[in-house]
Design a protein around this motif. Structure first.
Motif, PDB file in Angstrom:
ATOM      1  N   GLY A 188     112.731 -12.842   2.785  1.00 58.23           N
ATOM      2  CA  GLY A 188     113.931 -12.208   2.573  1.00 58.23           C
ATOM      3  C   GLY A 188     114.453 -11.742   4.025  1.00 58.23           C
ATOM      4  N   ASN A 189     113.217 -10.864   4.548  1.00 55.22           N
ATOM      5  CA  ASN A 189     113.291 -10.269   5.842  1.00 55.22           C
ATOM      6  C   ASN A 189     113.629 -11.523   6.922  1.00 55.22           C
ATOM      7  OD1 ASN A 189     113.187  -7.506   5.246  1.00 55.22           O
ATOM      8  ND2 ASN A 189     110.795  -7.702   5.013  1.00 55.22           N
ATOM      9  N   ALA A 190     112.922 -12.564   6.961  1.00 57.42           N
ATOM     10  CA  ALA A 190     113.244 -13.520   7.596  1.00 57.42           C
ATOM     11  C   ALA A 190     114.800 -13.900   7.671  1.00 57.42           C
ATOM     12  CB  ALA A 190     112.272 -14.872   7.663  1.00 57.42           C
ATOM     13  N   PHE A 191     115.311 -13.996   6.468  1.00 56.92           N
ATOM     14  CA  PHE A 191     116.827 -14.344   6.210  1.00 56.92           C
ATOM     15  C   PHE A 191     117.586 -13.191   6.743  1.00 56.92           C
ATOM     16  CE2 PHE A 191     120.623 -15.166   4.267  1.00 56.92           C
ATOM     17  CZ  PHE A 191     120.725 -16.372   3.678  1.00 56.92           C
ATOM     18  N   MET A 195     120.394 -13.510   9.706  1.00 58.12           N
ATOM     19  CA  MET A 195     121.769 -13.015   9.464  1.00 58.12           C
ATOM     20  C   MET A 195     122.207 -11.698  10.473  1.00 58.12           C
ATOM     21  SD  MET A 195     122.565 -10.284   6.064  1.00 58.12           S
ATOM     22  CE  MET A 195     121.942  -8.905   6.800  1.00 58.12           C
ATOM     23  N   LYS A 196     121.330 -11.057  11.026  1.00 59.73           N
ATOM     24  CA  LYS A 196     121.734 -10.077  12.034  1.00 59.73           C
ATOM     25  C   LYS A 196     122.093 -10.836  13.405  1.00 59.73           C
ATOM     26  CE  LYS A 196     121.657  -6.059  10.234  1.00 59.73           C
ATOM     27  NZ  LYS A 196     122.931  -5.127  10.119  1.00 59.73           N
ATOM     28  N   ASN A 359     113.232   3.170  11.040  1.00 64.35           N
ATOM     29  CA  ASN A 359     111.891   3.202  11.509  1.00 64.35           C
ATOM     30  C   ASN A 359     111.864   1.977  12.474  1.00 64.35           C
ATOM     31  OD1 ASN A 359     111.557   5.649   9.983  1.00 64.35           O
ATOM     32  ND2 ASN A 359     110.791   4.447   8.185  1.00 64.35           N
ATOM     33  N   GLU A 360     111.104   2.054  13.470  1.00 69.70           N
ATOM     34  CA  GLU A 360     110.631   1.079  14.051  1.00 69.70           C
ATOM     35  C   GLU A 360     109.488   0.367  13.689  1.00 69.70           C
ATOM     36  OE1 GLU A 360     108.979   0.784  18.329  1.00 69.70           O
ATOM     37  OE2 GLU A 360     111.047  -0.027  18.849  1.00 69.70           O
ATOM     38  N   ILE A 361     109.584  -1.088  13.205  1.00 69.76           N
ATOM     39  CA  ILE A 361     108.550  -1.661  12.590  1.00 69.76           C
ATOM     40  C   ILE A 361     107.564  -2.275  13.748  1.00 69.76           C
ATOM     41  CG2 ILE A 361     107.568  -3.555  11.390  1.00 69.76           C
ATOM     42  CD1 ILE A 361     108.741  -1.599   9.399  1.00 69.76           C
ATOM     43  N   ILE A 362     108.159  -2.808  14.728  1.00 62.95           N
ATOM     44  CA  ILE A 362     107.440  -3.509  15.720  1.00 62.95           C
ATOM     45  C   ILE A 362     108.242  -3.434  17.195  1.00 62.95           C
ATOM     46  CG2 ILE A 362     108.095  -5.659  15.284  1.00 62.95           C
ATOM     47  CD1 ILE A 362     105.303  -6.635  16.252  1.00 62.95           C
ATOM     48  N   ALA A 363     107.585  -2.913  18.220  1.00 65.66           N
ATOM     49  CA  ALA A 363     108.123  -2.648  19.432  1.00 65.66           C
ATOM     50  C   ALA A 363     108.848  -3.973  20.189  1.00 65.66           C
ATOM     51  CB  ALA A 363     107.303  -1.817  20.235  1.00 65.66           C
ATOM     52  N   ALA A 364     109.550  -3.913  20.945  1.00 65.67           N
ATOM     53  CA  ALA A 364     109.841  -5.102  21.821  1.00 65.67           C
ATOM     54  C   ALA A 364     108.645  -5.356  22.554  1.00 65.67           C
ATOM     55  CB  ALA A 364     111.064  -4.667  22.722  1.00 65.67           C
ATOM     56  N   GLY A 365     108.607  -7.013  22.480  1.00 65.68           N
ATOM     57  CA  GLY A 365     107.413  -7.490  23.461  1.00 65.68           C
ATOM     58  C   GLY A 365     106.434  -7.720  22.389  1.00 65.68           C
ATOM     59  N   LYS A 366     106.217  -7.316  21.349  1.00 68.37           N
ATOM     60  CA  LYS A 366     105.202  -7.605  20.618  1.00 68.37           C
ATOM     61  C   LYS A 366     105.294  -8.657  19.444  1.00 68.37           C
ATOM     62  CE  LYS A 366     102.491  -3.180  21.171  1.00 68.37           C
ATOM     63  NZ  LYS A 366     102.108  -1.966  20.932  1.00 68.37           N
ATOM     64  N   TRP A 392     111.656  -3.362   4.366  1.00 72.21           N
ATOM     65  CA  TRP A 392     113.004  -4.174   4.419  1.00 72.21           C
ATOM     66  C   TRP A 392     113.640  -3.880   5.769  1.00 72.21           C
ATOM     67  CZ3 TRP A 392     114.029  -7.951   1.400  1.00 72.21           C
ATOM     68  CH2 TRP A 392     113.698  -7.923   0.102  1.00 72.21           C
ATOM     69  N   ALA A 393     114.122  -5.345   6.342  1.00 76.12           N
ATOM     70  CA  ALA A 393     114.721  -5.334   7.610  1.00 76.12           C
ATOM     71  C   ALA A 393     116.079  -4.530   7.514  1.00 76.12           C
ATOM     72  CB  ALA A 393     115.037  -6.699   7.881  1.00 76.12           C
TER      73      ALA A 393
END
Lengths: 404, 323
Positions: A188-191, A195-196, A359-366, A392-393
């Motif tokens: 679901g999150n990949a989708f 989508m975004k 909330n930030e789940i993961i920062a840019a570059g990681k 959830w994204a």
């Protein structure tokens, strides 16, 4: 008068049978007699498959049967056979053991609940190779597991859905999710992430249906989402209900699992499994005596995953034809990168990712690692996850309860 | 979440349950219990979809489905009426037989596309009635409208006609019916057949109208068992059967729609939005309800009060004293 004994049985049956039916078992009283164990062919390399559903269920099991036929047609000296509608648990152990006794050289078991039975029987027959699909156990010798990164294809399908919803002027997507488990959150999150890319203003509603295959509930869930106002519904379950209901409502659906599920003109695409090349590869290794039971998780470059309408020999569905050319090109380019091995599941789940609480789940570059993709926090012992799959994204209109 | 939409969907799904419930109800009123509803429904669903696929005529599919359901029920009739075997065991076997036959004959049907389906439409004037109109008379299947006619017809037939009196007589006191010159065996065969036809119709309603398609043994997904429980809940009364069926259908849709809004009734924090695991509880409700109905219905005093046919489940033997 019906006597009390009868009534007891009636009550027992009414209680038990729907449960069994929903678990995919055909009959409680049939036991082993219900399963026709196929014969081997002398002089051939014999490969057996065990299916949770009928081989022609139009979904998950049928995608495996297409893979079986591929092995039959493309690997020399091989004889294939299958046993269908095998209940998980004790029944499946009997079936797997019977297949091993019959003399099959390689056995694929294709449902999560076959994992422990397969492991048990593998221990009893060290000369036979056992491959379990969708689990996580292996013994390092003759028992291993295999699964694919369907999140790759869901990500692309999300791009198409977002593009479609934006073009139609109704930026809302619906997700018919099966069970609240890491896999369904991941897909679901990949989708949603896809989508975004094409539709930053899009949002996604969710309906939990708690089944992998129930035509009536799936149809109602699709209707529930469309009636709530969404433009495109995609599904984690087996039947083409999302597209069928979309056709009735003049909206769009995205089906799953089996390439033949995308039949309706209202179907945009179907992320599907193409087990043939995967099974052929494992069969050839097993024939050569080189199979080592480990943990295999394939991405798109193996040919094991498909996006209906975009693979070789397939025509795009009508609903894709009038999408903005740059969106379709982006899907094609990303797919080409995936098929070339330059874009995989860790690229789908790479930062920056924000969840729907801000909330930030993961920062840019990681980027995520495998342990993050398929576990709730904190993860299994010795396999702890840092980011995990319990969020959830951004853009998803749904919540998850606090983990205890 | 819109109550009218939920009830509209409830009537649609309820149509399937209703046909099966009416079939079992008529069969039981004649004194025969047939637990093979699920098998007859599956066979009906497969036959209807298969015929509609190969001939392009959904109505022909519907007729064949009803006939197939009836023929399967007759097998049960021969076993329990002629040979007086245990009705529970035979009915259960019928489920397996119907499932097996459907799977074999339905081979390849899951791939069929573009199959002719039964139409859904609005009823002019009636659909304009507030509340009732959009629920019952707007965009429903033609089979749903048929069920509106069928329910009062069956009620009238059972309670107000001479053949209906005979039906009740063989279900309540077959020895007395026999003494009056009613052929108990022929009556029971007839209503077992009609019951099977209605179960076949329920299957056809699924595969050609309510959730079109053939999904092998998953097609009926346990709806037949709910129908068996509903017969008791309905106290063997067709009108109550209709209410129960539509209610059950609506409950199934409510489970999904209630997950949508964050807030219920403008003020309540909606727990079903914030916790997906609560869905399991909701999905249990129809079955829990069926259990409660069956437990209550299994108490003999309660059964009498509910109005179970007195000879239900008892094979009739000529010359012996009936129950």
């Amino acid at each position: 008068m019906v006597n009390r004994k009868h009534l007891f049985w009636i009550i027992a049956l009414v209680l038990i049978v729907p449960v069994l039916v929903s678990c995919g078992q055909a009959a409680p009283a049939e036991e082993e007699a219900a399963y026709q164990i196929p014969d081997i062919e002398e002089g051939m390399f014999n490969v057996a498959f065990v299916y949770i559903g009928p081989h022609d269920d139009g979904g998950w099991s049928q995608s495996h049967d297409v893979g079986r036929q591929y092995v039959q047609d493309n690997v020399d000296g091989v004889h294939t056979a299958y046993v269908e509608i095998v209940a998980e648990g004790a029944d499946s152990e009997q079936v797997i053991r019977s297949l091993a006794r019959k003399g099959f050289d390689l056995i694929f078991t294709t449902s999560f609940g076959y994992m422990d039975p397969t492991e048990t029987v593998a221990g009893e027959f060290p000369d036979i190779d056992f491959v379990h699909v969708s689990g996580y156990k292996a013994n390092g010798t003759n028992f291993g597991n295999v699964m694919g990164a369907m999140e790759d294809m869901k990500y692309l399908a999300g791009m198409l859905a977002g593009s479609r919803a934006k073009l139609d002027g109704n930026p809302r997507i619906g997700y018919m999710a099966t069970f609240p488990i890491p896999e369904e959150l991941r897909l679901g999150n990949a989708f949603a992430l896809g989508m975004k890319v094409t539709c930053p203003e899009c949002t996604m509603d969710v309906r939990w249906i708690n089944t992998w295959h129930d035509p009536v509930i799936e149809k109602e869930a699709a209707a529930s989402l469309f009636d709530a106002g969404v433009q495109v519904v995609f599904t984690g379950a087996d039947t083409p209900a999302s597209a069928d209901v979309a056709e009735e409502k003049g909206k769009w659906g995205i089906t799953y699992d089996y390439y033949g599920s995308c039949k309706s003109d209202a179907c945009l695409t179907a992320p599907y499994w193409n087990w043939g090349p995967i099974y052929a590869d494992i069969t050839e290794r097993s024939m050569a005596g080189e199979y080592v039971g480990g943990w295999e998780y394939f991405d798109a470059e193996t040919g094991g995953l498909g996006l209906y309408g975009f693979m070789e020999g397939e025509e795009p569905m009508p609903g894709v034809a009038d999408l903005p050319a740059e969106d379709v090109q982006l899907v094609k380019d990303t797919l080409a990168a995936m098929l070339a091995g330059d874009f995989d599941r860790f690229d789908v789940f790479s930062g920056p990712i924000t969840d729907n609480q801000g909330n930030e789940i993961i920062a840019a570059g990681k980027s995520f690692v495998q342990a993050d993709l398929d576990q709730f926090p904190p993860g299994a012992e010795g396999l702890e996850c840092e980011y995990c799959m319990y969020w959830w994204a951004e853009g998803v209109t749904a919540e998850l309860p606090e983990l205890e | 979440m819109d109550l009218i939409i939920i009830l509209h969907a409830g009537v649609a799904t309820g149509t399937v349950i209703l046909f099966a419930t009416l079939g079992e109800l008529i069969t039981e009123r004649s004194g025969v219990m047939n637990l093979g509803v699920e098998g007859m429904m599956l066979l009906g669903a497969m036959a209807a979809f298969g015929i509609a696929n190969s001939t392009g005529n959904a109505w022909l599919g519907l007729l064949v489905a009803m006939f197939a359901g009836g023929v399967l029920a007759i097998l049960h009739g021969i076993v329990v009426i002629q040979f007086r075997a245990d009705q529970v065991v035979s009915g259960l076997s019928l489920t397996f037989l119907g499932t097996g036959v459907s799977l074999v004959l339905g081979e390849g049907l899951s791939d069929a596309g573009g199959v002719a389906l039964l139409p859904a439409f609005d009823i002019p004037l009636l659909s304009a009635i507030p509340v009732i109109g959009p629920i019952m008379f707007a965009n429903q299947s033609i089979l749903t409208y048929l069920s509106y006619l069928l329910v009062p017809m069956i009620w009238y037939y059972i309670n107000r006609t001479r053949p209906g009196l005979h039906l009740r007589a063989v279900g309540e006191y077959p020895a007395a019916a026999d003494a009056l010159g009613i052929n108990v065996f022929r009556q029971r065969y007839l209503y077992v057949f009609i019951g099977g036809m209605l179960c076949g119709l329920a299957g056809a309603a699924l595969s050609l109208a309510i959730s079109p398609g053939w999904f092998s043994d998953k097609t009926t997904a346990g709806l037949g068992w709910i129908a068996i429980g509903l017969v008791i809940f309905a106290q063997w009364n067709p009108i109550r059967a209709a209410l129960g069926s539509f209610l059950f259908g609506a409950l199934r849709r409510l489970i999904l729609d209630i997950q949508g809004p964050m807030v219920l009734f403008g003020v309540l924090r909606n727990p079903f939005f914030y916790d997906p695991y609560l869905g399991f509880f909701l999905q249990m409700l129809p079955y829990a309800f069926t259990i409660i109905v069956l437990v209550i219905g299994s108490r003999e005093a309660m059964r009498k009060r509910l109005g179970a046919p007195a000879a239900l489940g008892i094979p009739y033997v000529r010359g012996e004293r009936g129950a």
